[in-house]
Motif scaffolding. Structure first.
Motif, PDB file in Angstrom:
ATOM      1  N   TRP A   1       0.269  -1.170  -0.330  1.00 22.07           N
ATOM      2  CA  TRP A   1       0.217  -0.167   0.167  1.00 22.07           C
ATOM      3  C   TRP A   1       0.582   1.283  -0.403  1.00 22.07           C
ATOM      4  O   TRP A   1       1.899   1.454   1.191  1.00 22.07           O
ATOM      5  CB  TRP A   1      -0.713  -0.310   1.341  1.00 22.07           C
TER       6      TRP A   1
ATOM      7  N   TRP B   1       0.759   6.071  -0.970  1.00 19.35           N
ATOM      8  CA  TRP B   1       0.237   7.233  -0.871  1.00 19.35           C
ATOM      9  C   TRP B   1       0.440   7.673  -2.353  1.00 19.35           C
ATOM     10  O   TRP B   1       1.755   7.201  -3.013  1.00 19.35           O
ATOM     11  CB  TRP B   1       0.732   8.525  -0.403  1.00 19.35           C
TER      12      TRP B   1
ATOM     13  N   ARG C   1      -4.658  13.792  -1.727  1.00 22.19           N
ATOM     14  CA  ARG C   1      -4.011  12.287  -1.567  1.00 22.19           C
ATOM     15  C   ARG C   1      -4.729  11.085  -1.487  1.00 22.19           C
ATOM     16  O   ARG C   1      -5.518  11.238  -0.361  1.00 22.19           O
ATOM     17  CB  ARG C   1      -2.802  12.025  -0.230  1.00 22.19           C
TER      18      ARG C   1
ATOM     19  N   SER D   1     -10.902   7.566   0.437  1.00 22.51           N
ATOM     20  CA  SER D   1      -9.493   7.171   1.248  1.00 22.51           C
ATOM     21  C   SER D   1      -9.053   6.438  -0.482  1.00 22.51           C
ATOM     22  O   SER D   1      -6.993   6.960  -0.165  1.00 22.51           O
ATOM     23  CB  SER D   1      -9.379   6.225   2.060  1.00 22.51           C
ATOM     24  N   SER D   2      -9.104   6.276  -1.640  1.00 22.57           N
ATOM     25  CA  SER D   2      -8.781   5.448  -2.619  1.00 22.57           C
ATOM     26  C   SER D   2      -9.360   6.242  -3.610  1.00 22.57           C
ATOM     27  O   SER D   2      -9.831   5.253  -5.318  1.00 22.57           O
ATOM     28  CB  SER D   2      -9.076   3.937  -3.297  1.00 22.57           C
TER      29      SER D   2
ATOM     30  N   LYS E   1       4.811   4.244   2.044  1.00 27.28           N
ATOM     31  CA  LYS E   1       3.642   4.481   3.674  1.00 27.28           C
ATOM     32  C   LYS E   1       4.680   4.177   5.027  1.00 27.28           C
ATOM     33  O   LYS E   1       5.384   2.799   4.774  1.00 27.28           O
ATOM     34  CB  LYS E   1       2.919   3.490   3.800  1.00 27.28           C
TER      35      LYS E   1
ATOM     36  N   THR F   1      -4.809   6.322  -1.347  1.00 23.61           N
ATOM     37  CA  THR F   1      -4.018   5.314  -1.031  1.00 23.61           C
ATOM     38  C   THR F   1      -4.902   4.008  -2.119  1.00 23.61           C
ATOM     39  O   THR F   1      -5.827   4.189  -2.508  1.00 23.61           O
ATOM     40  CB  THR F   1      -3.997   4.531   0.458  1.00 23.61           C
TER      41      THR F   1
END
Length: 284
Positions: A202, A204, A211, A249-250, A280, A213
């Motif tokens: 994973w 960023w 941002r 988040s994505s 990360k 992930t």
């Protein structure tokens, strides 16, 4: 309920495409298809055609006079001079509409300020733009904004497609989610080696706006200056125990914004952005 639906005050239950009749004329208007429902709609679901026809009838009956979807389909077919009714189309399923070349311009001219077919756009000239089309550098890029590119050296492209998914749909279907279980950002192997990033780790993805992930997918088949960021990831797949990403988040849109836009049409750059890949830290 998608994140978009959750923003609405009222959500109406729409039919699945297998539960509704539909007139499709999507292949250059040369063919019409009589899409017929396979099953009756469950619960209180109504088709989009029913909704707009009923809504329009309540607002302005003279503009929306049709009492049934079938009447509306017949009217649509009449406008295209298809030579077939909805009932007849249901028997044939598909019907070819002869394409007649339009000679309307001979009497009425073209829909331009000069009435002519314009290679030199008068509208663009009056608006202060260039009357001849030409390729221009994006408002934000390694060439147009080199200062920004110092911190964000990669050109992120957000238009990647998965053959098994359709935009943001179908990630809740187990046998499809098994093929691509999680969002993957593709970037060159040399960058992964430089940052010490392993495949499926994973990472960023950061831009001047924000941002997100995704899992890393290093590849030799991509330009080292580019990374490919898929869009449409929000839905969970409970059957496989795989999560959704409702908090953005994505969400590739987090990386883009209206900070960079086209001068002529004021459209924002939604499919490309300057960005960077960041390894990360433990605990992130």
């Amino acid at each position: 309920m998608s994140p978009t639906c959750e923003l609405a005050d009222l959500v109406l239950p729409s039919t699945h495409w297998t539960e509704r009749d539909y007139l499709a004329d999507e292949v250059c208007s040369e063919w019409v298809f009589g899409q017929q429902k396979a099953v009756e709609p469950l619960y209180e679901r109504k088709s989009d055609v029913w909704f707009w026809r009923t809504f329009g009838h309540r607002l302005s009956p003279e503009w929306w006079p049709w009492e049934s979807d079938e009447e509306l389909f017949d009217w649509q077919l009449e406008q295209t001079h298809a030579g077939v009714t909805w009932d007849e189309l249901k028997e044939k399923w598909i019907h070819h509409v002869p394409m007649m070349p339009s000679r309307d311009f001979e009497e009425n001219g073209f829909g331009t300020p000069t009435g002519r077919a314009e290679l030199y756009s008068v509208i663009e000239l009056v608006s202060g733009s260039k009357p001849f089309p030409e390729a221009t550098e994006p408002k934000e890029s390694v060439y147009a904004t080199p200062d920004v590119a110092k911190a964000y050296p990669l050109t992120g492209v957000t238009g990647r497609r998965y053959p098994i998914y359709y935009h943001s749909a179908f990630r809740g279907i187990p046998h499809l989610r098994e093929i691509v279980p999680e969002p993957q950002v593709v970037f060159h192997t040399s960058l992964a080696e430089e940052l010490g990033i392993e495949r499926d780790e994973w990472v960023w993805i950061e831009s001047p706006t924000g941002r997100i992930t995704m899992r890393a997918r290093p590849s030799d088949g991509i330009d080292p200056r580019v990374c490919v960021i898929p869009h449409g990831w929000w839905q969970a797949c409970p059957a496989l125990g795989l999560p959704g990403y409702p908090d953005g988040s994505s969400n590739a849109n987090t990386l883009t914004s209206d900070r960079a836009y086209n001068d002529e049409f004021l459209t924002p750059g939604l499919r490309s952005t300057l960005c960077r890949i960041v390894k990360k830290k433990e605990g992130e």
